[in-house]
Design an enzyme around this catalytic site. Structure first.
Site, PDB file in Angstrom:
ATOM      1  NE  ARG A  54      -2.449   1.147   3.562  1.00 38.23           N
ATOM      2  CZ  ARG A  54      -3.099   0.859   4.687  1.00 38.23           C
ATOM      3  NH1 ARG A  54      -4.356   0.444   4.645  1.00 38.23           N
ATOM      4  NH2 ARG A  54      -2.515   0.975   5.868  1.00 38.23           N
ATOM      5  CE  LYS A 149      -2.237   4.409   7.095  1.00 36.94           C
ATOM      6  NZ  LYS A 149      -3.425   4.945   7.726  1.00 36.94           N
ATOM      7  CD  GLU A 181     -11.943   5.555   5.504  1.00 37.34           C
ATOM      8  OE1 GLU A 181     -11.260   4.571   5.822  1.00 37.34           O
ATOM      9  OE2 GLU A 181     -11.542   6.413   4.699  1.00 37.34           O
ATOM     10  CG  LEU A 205      -6.540   3.483   4.098  1.00 30.57           C
ATOM     11  CD1 LEU A 205      -5.591   4.261   3.193  1.00 30.57           C
ATOM     12  CD2 LEU A 205      -5.966   3.395   5.494  1.00 30.57           C
TER      13      LEU A 205
HETATM   14  N1  PDD Z   1      -5.210   4.275  10.507  1.00 35.80           N
HETATM   15  N2  PDD Z   1      -9.262   4.182   7.489  1.00 35.80           N
HETATM   16  C1  PDD Z   1      -8.502   5.211   7.878  1.00 35.80           C
HETATM   17  C2  PDD Z   1      -8.942   6.597   7.554  1.00 35.80           C
HETATM   18  C3  PDD Z   1      -7.303   4.973   8.574  1.00 35.80           C
HETATM   19  O1  PDD Z   1      -6.520   5.998   8.949  1.00 35.80           O
HETATM   20  C4  PDD Z   1      -6.926   3.641   8.894  1.00 35.80           C
HETATM   21  C5  PDD Z   1      -5.651   3.315   9.614  1.00 35.80           C
HETATM   22  C6  PDD Z   1      -7.774   2.583   8.477  1.00 35.80           C
HETATM   23  C7  PDD Z   1      -7.437   1.134   8.730  1.00 35.80           C
HETATM   24  O2  PDD Z   1      -6.335   0.734   7.972  1.00 35.80           O
HETATM   25  P1  PDD Z   1      -5.418  -0.487   8.436  1.00 35.80           P
HETATM   26  O3  PDD Z   1      -6.340  -1.642   8.650  1.00 35.80           O
HETATM   27  O4  PDD Z   1      -4.506  -0.682   7.286  1.00 35.80           O
HETATM   28  O5  PDD Z   1      -4.726  -0.056   9.699  1.00 35.80           O
HETATM   29  C8  PDD Z   1      -8.933   2.898   7.770  1.00 35.80           C
HETATM   30  C9  PDD Z   1      -3.936   4.122  11.147  1.00 35.80           C
HETATM   31  C10 PDD Z   1      -3.906   3.023  12.137  1.00 35.80           C
HETATM   32  C11 PDD Z   1      -3.511   5.480  11.694  1.00 35.80           C
HETATM   33  O6  PDD Z   1      -3.661   6.451  10.948  1.00 35.80           O
HETATM   34  O7  PDD Z   1      -3.023   5.572  12.824  1.00 35.80           O
END
Ligand code: PDD
Length: 295
Positions: A54, A149, A181, A205
């Site tokens: 990613r 991201k 989300e 995301l």
């Molecule tokens: N955040 N959606 C958003 C907006 C996010 O910032 C995140 C992750 C997720 C979940 O993604 P993953 O399963 O890959 O962690 C969904 C991280 C943890 C952060 O910004 O601290």
């Protein structure tokens, strides 16, 4: 919580005190960069391939050259844990910006990306995983490309702050009543034993844990439906939960003033939490949701 001293940069490792940036840095001035948060259990990465893939996708989407070849980045990330002698539960925060240059919105012609990655201890949020959390709802005012991201997190930051001010754990984001989300996690609704979540389009995301939740559902014969649900649908949801690398699979018991079903974590969420613990390779004594622990 400890931040470990050895920090990975685009050139090599430095100590915390040696890391500095000029004030004309594009991450600082424009949020012109990308990041990842990678979970570590017992000193080992969880979902490292998903995060690295990613990261490269995000970088390509905004035309940033990752300063390491993929295989070298994997080796450096391993070295990051070794050098810091990480043995417990932790997270790595890694960010890459377009670099340092005199301020100008357009990309400078010659610029090298800045990267840093550090490790910080992070115990599992055990009490919340067991008992669930409360949330608020909030307008999703972010841009259209949330699949990247990016460091531009103002929409997320303001939503999370609004949640904090209501003593809530998270903000469920919606566009005109359709849930996208959460401010830093993905959101799910369970109805009649089926799991619903927003499709992996450009406006959310594509969470690494979300990918695993889909796989867990397949494994457990739970239908996983990528379909948006609305704030109204929450009224008669059987269960609601969220997922992320730091929150794992987390039951949501309350949304604004609405109590979800009987106000307790539901069976589908519990099944997925159990799958998560197994997938993350947690030792039995660390598991909260194995049959023995659940009784
Ligand atoms: N955040 N959606 C958003 C907006 C996010 O910032 C995140 C992750 C997720 C979940 O993604 P993953 O399963 O890959 O962690 C969904 C991280 C943890 C952060 O910004 O601290």
């Amino acid at each position: 919580m400890t931040i470990y001293n050895h920090i990975l940069t685009q050139d090599d490792f430095v100590g915390q005190d040696e890391l500095s940036y000029p004030f004309e840095e594009r991450g600082l001035q424009f949020g012109d960069g990308i990041y990842e948060v990678i979970r570590i259990y017992g000193g080992r990465y969880y979902l490292i391939n998903e995060h690295v893939e990613r990261l490269y996708r995000s970088a390509a989407a905004i035309k940033i050259q990752v300063p390491y070849k993929k295989e070298d980045l994997y080796a450096k990330l391993d070295e990051l844990l070794e050098k810091n002698q990480v043995t417990g539960d932790a997270k790595v925060y890694l960010q890459i910006t377009r670099g340092s240059a005199p301020r100008d919105h357009a990309f400078p012609d010659e610029i090298e990306a800045n990267l840093y990655a550090y490790v910080k201890d992070l115990p599992r949020p055990e009490e919340k995983l067991k008992n669930g959390v409360t949330t608020i709802t909030h307008d999703d005012v972010r841009w259209d490309w949330c699949y990247i991201k990016s460091l531009n997190l103002l929409g997320n930051v303001l939503a999370k702050q609004a949640a904090k001010e209501k003593d809530s754990y998270e903000a469920i984001l919606h566009k005109d009543g359709e849930v996208t989300e959460c401010s830093s996690s993905n959101a799910y609704l369970v109805k009649d034993g089926k799991v619903y979540t927003h499709p992996a389009k450009k406006n959310i995301l594509h969470g690494c844990v979300r990918m695993r939740v889909e796989a867990f559902c397949q494994q457990e014969n739970i239908e996983f439906i990528e379909e948006t649900f609305s704030l109204e649908d929450l009224q008669d949801a059987d269960e609601v939960f969220l997922s992320s690398s730091t929150s794992e699979v987390m039951p949501i018991l309350k949304v604004d003033e609405l109590i979800i079903a009987d106000g307790k974590p539901g069976p589908v969420t519990r099944t997925l939490q159990k799958c998560y613990e197994q997938d993350a390779g947690l030792p039995e004594e660390a598991c909260l949701f194995s049959t023995a622990a659940a009784e």
